[in-house]
Write a protein that holds these residues in place. Structure first.
Motif, PDB file in Angstrom:
ATOM      1  N   MET A  64     -10.139  -8.421  -7.318  1.00  0.00           N
ATOM      2  CA  MET A  64     -10.712  -7.546  -6.542  1.00  0.00           C
ATOM      3  C   MET A  64     -11.990  -6.960  -7.022  1.00  0.00           C
ATOM      4  O   MET A  64     -12.793  -7.019  -6.054  1.00  0.00           O
ATOM      5  N   ALA A 103      -7.851  -3.375  -2.184  1.00  0.00           N
ATOM      6  CA  ALA A 103      -6.770  -2.795  -2.646  1.00  0.00           C
ATOM      7  C   ALA A 103      -5.402  -3.325  -2.244  1.00  0.00           C
ATOM      8  O   ALA A 103      -4.239  -3.408  -2.958  1.00  0.00           O
ATOM      9  N   LEU A 123      -9.053  -1.563  -8.685  1.00  0.00           N
ATOM     10  CA  LEU A 123      -7.817  -0.555  -8.930  1.00  0.00           C
ATOM     11  C   LEU A 123      -6.633  -0.696  -7.939  1.00  0.00           C
ATOM     12  O   LEU A 123      -6.923  -0.926  -6.905  1.00  0.00           O
ATOM     13  N   SER A 141       0.634  -1.239   0.028  1.00  0.00           N
ATOM     14  CA  SER A 141      -0.088  -0.163  -0.002  1.00  0.00           C
ATOM     15  C   SER A 141       0.860   1.214  -0.132  1.00  0.00           C
ATOM     16  O   SER A 141       0.622   2.294   0.599  1.00  0.00           O
ATOM     17  N   LEU A 159     -13.364  -1.370  -0.435  1.00  0.00           N
ATOM     18  CA  LEU A 159     -12.237  -1.213  -1.707  1.00  0.00           C
ATOM     19  C   LEU A 159     -10.804  -0.948  -1.089  1.00  0.00           C
ATOM     20  O   LEU A 159      -9.896  -1.537  -1.786  1.00  0.00           O
ATOM     21  N   GLN A 160     -10.569  -0.090  -0.142  1.00  0.00           N
ATOM     22  CA  GLN A 160      -9.294   0.141   0.388  1.00  0.00           C
ATOM     23  C   GLN A 160      -8.524  -1.204   1.035  1.00  0.00           C
ATOM     24  O   GLN A 160      -7.326  -1.290   0.586  1.00  0.00           O
TER      25      GLN A 160
END
Lengths: 371, 160
Positions: A287, A197, A275, A53, A193-194
């Motif tokens: 994802m 990801a 993404l 990340s 989503l975070q």
């Protein structure tokens, strides 16, 4: 439970020296450079940035070198590093619609504005080992063709024009950040989503696969996968305006899934979104599959499959947390183990008292070893 | 504070689109290239550093579904710096990565660019060569990408 132990300092010190030696390997073999890792193991760098990340190619290459190619260890190193830095703020939202495209394919539309460009891909290779590569050698210059400069309009944009696909939700309040606030459930789609990801590629791949095999079916099509560079912009308070920071490479996946409608809205295709940093197509697709399956409740679908269970997915997707908890098992648990051993002895004594016909085993070396 | 205004005076910033364009070019360059350009117009300029180069993080935001509400996609390393010329202009350097020297040089270029009698030199000596080089690189990447364009066609199924 882990109880602190003392001792072993010299052994630990020597083990780390031995690690450094093993990392370097045979001194007759040239040492690998960060540039070499960045250039020639670029997809490993991409994965470490994604799951670490943190977008920084050089740091990810260093982490891979330090971790001897153990990517989860490298991800761990990157996550630890980021905690040492202050955060200046959040960027303006990245506009992937204006991406400078290096690859873009769609499994749903063959004639897309801008066209389909394969870019550097493993697709359509025969997956035969190339022994010529073992010796290195000259690489042919890639072919060129005139680029017409047309913007690659996204599939989501095209379908939205026709009202065939659900639109994008409008911004709603503060953007959740799981690096600041621990996750709680139910989690908003921004937090999901975070989490995804930065989630483990293998874990998400398996979950996405499970939805295809029937555990929470979503009828997906790869509406579009795009990879390329996007501009990053940041509102700098001291300057008083939005400054360009440079460009980064990202992969985006728009998964188009079967319909949803309501009493007030005609049925339309739904979407899952992926993404990720760098060229990480498998991860972006996985994802998007999992993002869509986690929307089951919102879309009024049956739930109950693992990939639809938000708490299960989001609590186990992080490979740094996972490896921490799994690997802590190898730290000394002597006190814990002794109490279990004591309990077991008591149970065995009770068993043998109740079953005198069964032979009592002799005292073993176990007791000495454990105490 | 309203965006696009000078935080000190509250006045609108002049030529902001051009200034941002210059900063975008500098952000993509590496520090050696910028330093080489700056050397050509360095005449012993005096400046102070109200913000010494500092490395930190910026959270990169994506949009849900590419056009929807923002979400946090992951962080990037960013280095920032600010310099002030003796004539008062403040330049800002904000760049991806951890190159402190680059952030300082970008800030210096940004400050010089704001000087009426220096802008032309910054444009021709520093920015123009960088623009040319960056365009060549982008054009080549796009041309190579274009060569992988594919025309899929659907085969018609037979009657049997």
């Amino acid at each position: 439970m882990y109880v602190a132990v003392k001792g072993g300092e010299r052994a630990i010190d020597n083990a780390h020296k031995l690690l450094a030696d093993a990392r370097r390997g045979d001194r007759a073999v040239p040492e690998i450079s960060l540039d070499q890792i960045d250039n020639q193991l670029a997809l490993a760098v991409d994965r470490v940035m994604s799951e670490g990340s943190l977008y920084d190619r050089e740091l990810a290459a260093l982490a891979i070198k330090q971790a001897r190619g153990d990517l989860i260890e490298a991800i761990f190193l990157l996550r630890a590093y980021r905690t040492t830095l202050p955060r200046f703020g959040a960027s303006e939202p990245l506009e992937t619609g204006s991406m400078d495209i290096r690859r873009r394919v769609s499994a749903t539309f063959k004639d897309l504005p801008g066209g389909q460009v394969l870019g550097p891909t493993f697709d359509y290779t025969h997956r035969l080992l190339d022994h010529a590569l073992a010796d290195g050698g000259e690489i042919e210059e890639p072919a060129t063709a005139s680029a017409d400069g047309a913007r690659f309009r996204s599939v989501a944009e095209l379908l939205a024009d026709d009202g065939l696909i659900e639109g994008d939700e409008a911004p709603a309040g503060e953007v959740g950040d799981l690096t600041r606030e621990p996750l709680s459930f139910p989690a908003g789609r921004d937090l999901r989503l975070q989490n995804l990801a930065r989630g483990d590629e293998g874990f998400l791949l398996a979950l996405g696969y499970s939805t295809q095999r029937g555990f929470g079916r979503t009828h997906p099509f790869a509406g579009e996968i795009r990879y390329g560079s996007v501009d990053v912009e940041f509102f700098a308070e001291d300057a008083g305006f939005t400054v360009p920071l440079g460009t980064i490479f990202m992969t985006e996946c728009q998964m188009v899934n079967q319909f949803a409608g309501s009493a007030t809205r005609a049925p339309c295709f739904t979407r899952g979104y992926g993404l990720v940093f760098g060229q990480s197509e498998r991860k972006a697709m996985a994802m998007a599959l999992v993002d869509r399956s986690l929307r089951a409740r919102e879309l009024g679908e049956e739930t109950g499959s693992p990939a639809q269970d938000e708490e299960f997915v989001l609590s186990h997707s992080d490979n740094v947390q996972a490896t921490g908890f799994v690997e802590h098992l190898k730290l000394p648990h002597y006190v814990d183990f002794q109490s279990e051993l004591g309990l077991l002895r008591k149970l065995q004594a009770e068993f043998h008292a109740a079953n005198p016909q069964i032979d009592t085993p002799k005292d073993s070396a176990m007791q000495d070893a454990a105490e | 504070m309203t965006p696009d205004t000078d935080p000190a005076s509250g006045n609108p910033l002049p030529d902001l689109a051009k200034r941002r364009d210059a900063l975008a070019v500098l952000a993509r360059a590496d520090s050696k290239e910028i330093a080489a350009g700056l050397r050509q117009l360095d005449d012993g300029l005096a400046y102070s550093e109200p913000r010494a180069p500092e490395v930190g993080l910026v959270m990169l935001r994506g949009r849900i579904g590419s056009r929807g509400a923002p979400f946090n996609a992951g962080e990037a390393t960013v280095t920032r710096a600010a310099v002030q010329l003796s004539s008062g202009e403040t330049g800002f350097g904000y760049v991806l990565g951890r190159d402190r020297e680059k952030a300082r040089l970008v800030a210096l270029c940004d400050a010089l660019w704001q000087l009426k009698d220096k802008r032309e030199a910054v444009e021709t000596r520093i920015l123009a060569p960088l623009r040319r080089k960056q365009k060549e690189k982008t054009d080549l990447a796009r041309a190579r990408t274009a060569a992988t364009k594919v025309d899929f066609f659907t085969l018609v199924r037979g009657e049997d």
